[in-house]
Enzyme design. Structure first.
Site, mmCIF file in Angstrom:
data_model
loop_
_atom_site.group_PDB
_atom_site.id
_atom_site.type_symbol
_atom_site.label_atom_id
_atom_site.label_comp_id
_atom_site.label_asym_id
_atom_site.label_seq_id
_atom_site.Cartn_x
_atom_site.Cartn_y
_atom_site.Cartn_z
ATOM 1 N N TRP A 1 0.812 -1.222 0.000
ATOM 2 C CA TRP A 1 0.000 0.000 0.000
ATOM 3 C C TRP A 1 0.840 1.264 0.000
ATOM 4 O O TRP A 1 0.489 2.245 -0.662
ATOM 5 C CB TRP A 1 -1.001 -0.014 1.155
ATOM 6 C CG TRP A 1 -2.038 -1.069 0.909
ATOM 7 C CD1 TRP A 1 -2.183 -2.254 1.576
ATOM 8 C CD2 TRP A 1 -3.035 -1.083 -0.127
ATOM 9 N NE1 TRP A 1 -3.203 -2.994 1.023
ATOM 10 C CE2 TRP A 1 -3.737 -2.300 -0.011
ATOM 11 C CE3 TRP A 1 -3.398 -0.193 -1.144
ATOM 12 C CZ2 TRP A 1 -4.791 -2.648 -0.883
ATOM 13 C CZ3 TRP A 1 -4.446 -0.536 -1.997
ATOM 14 C CH2 TRP A 1 -5.126 -1.736 -1.857
ATOM 15 N N ASP B 1 -1.209 6.522 6.468
ATOM 16 C CA ASP B 1 -2.329 5.707 5.999
ATOM 17 C C ASP B 1 -2.609 4.661 7.076
ATOM 18 O O ASP B 1 -1.940 3.632 7.136
ATOM 19 C CB ASP B 1 -1.952 5.043 4.671
ATOM 20 C CG ASP B 1 -3.016 4.044 4.198
ATOM 21 O OD1 ASP B 1 -4.041 3.888 4.889
ATOM 22 O OD2 ASP B 1 -2.801 3.425 3.139
ATOM 23 N N LYS C 1 -12.217 -1.581 7.661
ATOM 24 C CA LYS C 1 -11.531 -2.563 8.505
ATOM 25 C C LYS C 1 -11.891 -2.360 9.973
ATOM 26 O O LYS C 1 -12.498 -3.218 10.600
ATOM 27 C CB LYS C 1 -10.030 -2.503 8.284
ATOM 28 C CG LYS C 1 -9.658 -2.855 6.845
ATOM 29 C CD LYS C 1 -8.486 -2.053 6.378
ATOM 30 C CE LYS C 1 -8.310 -2.006 4.883
ATOM 31 N NZ LYS C 1 -8.512 -3.205 4.124
HETATM 32 N N1 PMP Z 1 -4.239 1.453 2.357
HETATM 33 C C1 PMP Z 1 -4.289 0.324 3.092
HETATM 34 C C2 PMP Z 1 -3.320 0.151 4.226
HETATM 35 C C3 PMP Z 1 -5.230 -0.643 2.788
HETATM 36 O O1 PMP Z 1 -5.291 -1.768 3.508
HETATM 37 C C4 PMP Z 1 -6.141 -0.435 1.729
HETATM 38 C C5 PMP Z 1 -7.221 -1.416 1.367
HETATM 39 N N2 PMP Z 1 -7.041 -2.716 1.689
HETATM 40 C C6 PMP Z 1 -6.025 0.735 0.973
HETATM 41 C C7 PMP Z 1 -5.080 1.664 1.333
HETATM 42 C C8 PMP Z 1 -6.952 1.021 -0.178
HETATM 43 O O2 PMP Z 1 -8.197 1.304 0.339
HETATM 44 P P1 PMP Z 1 -9.486 1.558 -0.533
HETATM 45 O O3 PMP Z 1 -9.855 0.271 -1.161
HETATM 46 O O4 PMP Z 1 -10.472 2.038 0.484
HETATM 47 O O5 PMP Z 1 -9.157 2.597 -1.540
#
Ligand code: PMP
Length: 365
Positions: free
Chosen positions: A106, A176, A200
């Site tokens: 991520w 994040d 989450k």
């Molecule tokens: N950052 C992290 C740490 C994530 O776990 C996720 C989704 N699993 C995201 C960003 C992306 O999130 P979204 O699908 O809400 O755009």
């Protein structure tokens, strides 16, 4: 009212398990919310009832995290992914650069999305170590002129987590926290901006919670539509357009549930104990199960493990599902297994999982 409902233990990485009490409350209030005779989804976000709920939700989040008054709280849409772009749009001006720490999937994605809007300096990366450890703080090549430093305190796919907040000096730290927000108490004052997709540890997908130091709202950024501008969102109480009313409402139920549990210190204790039990089961399996991540970098929220004999993966998944243990399949990029242990996953679930793992290893030894 729901005599024959059967719930499984849910280890999904996201959208993930919600507290059963939250789901039951939402169910009770589905047809007639707050004496209105209509669902929360069926009424205006400009109405008195919704505004009161939104204010209470923000207040509950503020007290859970002890958010200082010089921080604004925003309830946004577009997922954490949209923020990968919106953060540089808002915090970086023409010619600015920003530092990025890459510790897994991520934070790497954040780099690629930000690159269209800011000069990205990857100040540290653990890619060469396959993200099995965190980039050591001493090796970070930070630029004191950077517009901000971005990192992901918990990597949902790679299963690594920072257990301390890195000191980056006066440059605003942007985090994040999609997969570890509200899992423990947090010193918000160490951050410039915190953001998290809700699906989450907060509520349904389609909602992003952001905590931003108010002085950063004054950054000019670049020309952009109002809908992308944090200052506009803050000035309009996150209601520049129609918000995700349902997500906001469920987030509010979760925040109240967290208060009822005793707050984040209690959640932190439970989360540590859950992760400790699962890692001890993996490490104590004589190599039957394995997690190769440096122990100091292991995530409390997303626990990865592989089977010594991956020919047994399919049997492990089929049998665990039959035993009422849901969503243990690892991310497709990495294979193996992953158990996500967010706030709504109780110790009982981890006890059921670890008992299953020991039994499986014995039967398929
Ligand atoms: N950052 C992290 C740490 C994530 O776990 C996720 C989704 N699993 C995201 C960003 C992306 O999130 P979204 O699908 O809400 O755009």
């Amino acid at each position: 009212m729901h005599a024959h409902v059967s719930r499984v233990w849910n280890f999904s990485a996201g959208p993930a398990a919600l507290p059963q009490a939250v789901l039951e409350c939402a169910q009770r209030e589905m047809l007639d919310w707050n004496g209105s005779g209509a669902s929360v989804m069926e009424q205006s976000h400009r109405g008195k009832r919704f505004i009161e709920m939104a204010e209470r939700t923000e207040a509950d989040l503020r007290s859970l995290l002890a958010i200082p008054s010089d921080y604004a709280v925003l309830f946004l849409q577009g997922g954490a992914t949209q923020q990968f772009a919106q953060i540089p749009m808002n915090l970086a001006g023409d010619g600015d650069s920003a530092d990025y720490i890459v510790s897994g999937h991520w934070s790497a994605k954040a780099v690629s999305e930000a690159s269209s809007y800011v000069r990205v300096n990857v100040a540290a990366s653990a890619a060469a170590d396959d993200y099995l450890k965190l980039p050591e703080r001493a090796s970070w090549q930070l630029d004191p002129q950077a517009a901000y430093v971005h990192y992901a305190p918990n990597e949902t796919i790679h299963g690594v987590e920072f257990h301390d907040i890195p000191d980056v000096g006066p440059v605003p730290l942007v985090a994040d926290m999609s997969s570890n927000i509200l899992s423990e108490p947090l010193d918000v004052s160490r951050f410039g901006l915190i953001y998290a997709g809700a699906q989450k540890n907060i509520g349904p997908s389609g909602l992003v919670v952001m905590i931003i130091r108010r002085d950063l709202l004054q950054r000019a950024g670049r020309p952009m539509a109002k809908i992308f501008r944090y200052a506009e969102q803050a000035a309009n109480d996150s209601m520049l357009n129609t918000p995700n009313t349902w997500g906001w409402y469920v987030a509010g139920l979760t925040f109240r549930w967290l208060h009822e549990q005793g707050g984040l210190a209690v959640m932190a204790q439970r989360n540590r104990a859950k992760a400790a039990l699962l890692y001890a089961t993996i490490d104590g399996s004589g190599g039957y199960y394995r997690n190769s991540i440096e122990p100091a970098a292991r995530s409390r929220m997303n626990v990865r493990f592989t089977l010594r004999d991956n020919a047994l993966d399919a049997a492990f998944l089929a049998e665990s599902e039959a035993a009422g243990l849901m969503a243990l399949k690892g991310h497709k990029a990495l294979g193996g297994m992953r158990a996500s242990l967010y706030n709504a996953v109780p110790m009982e679930a981890v006890e059921a999982l670890t008992a299953f793992m020991r039994d499986f290893a014995q039967r398929h030894g």
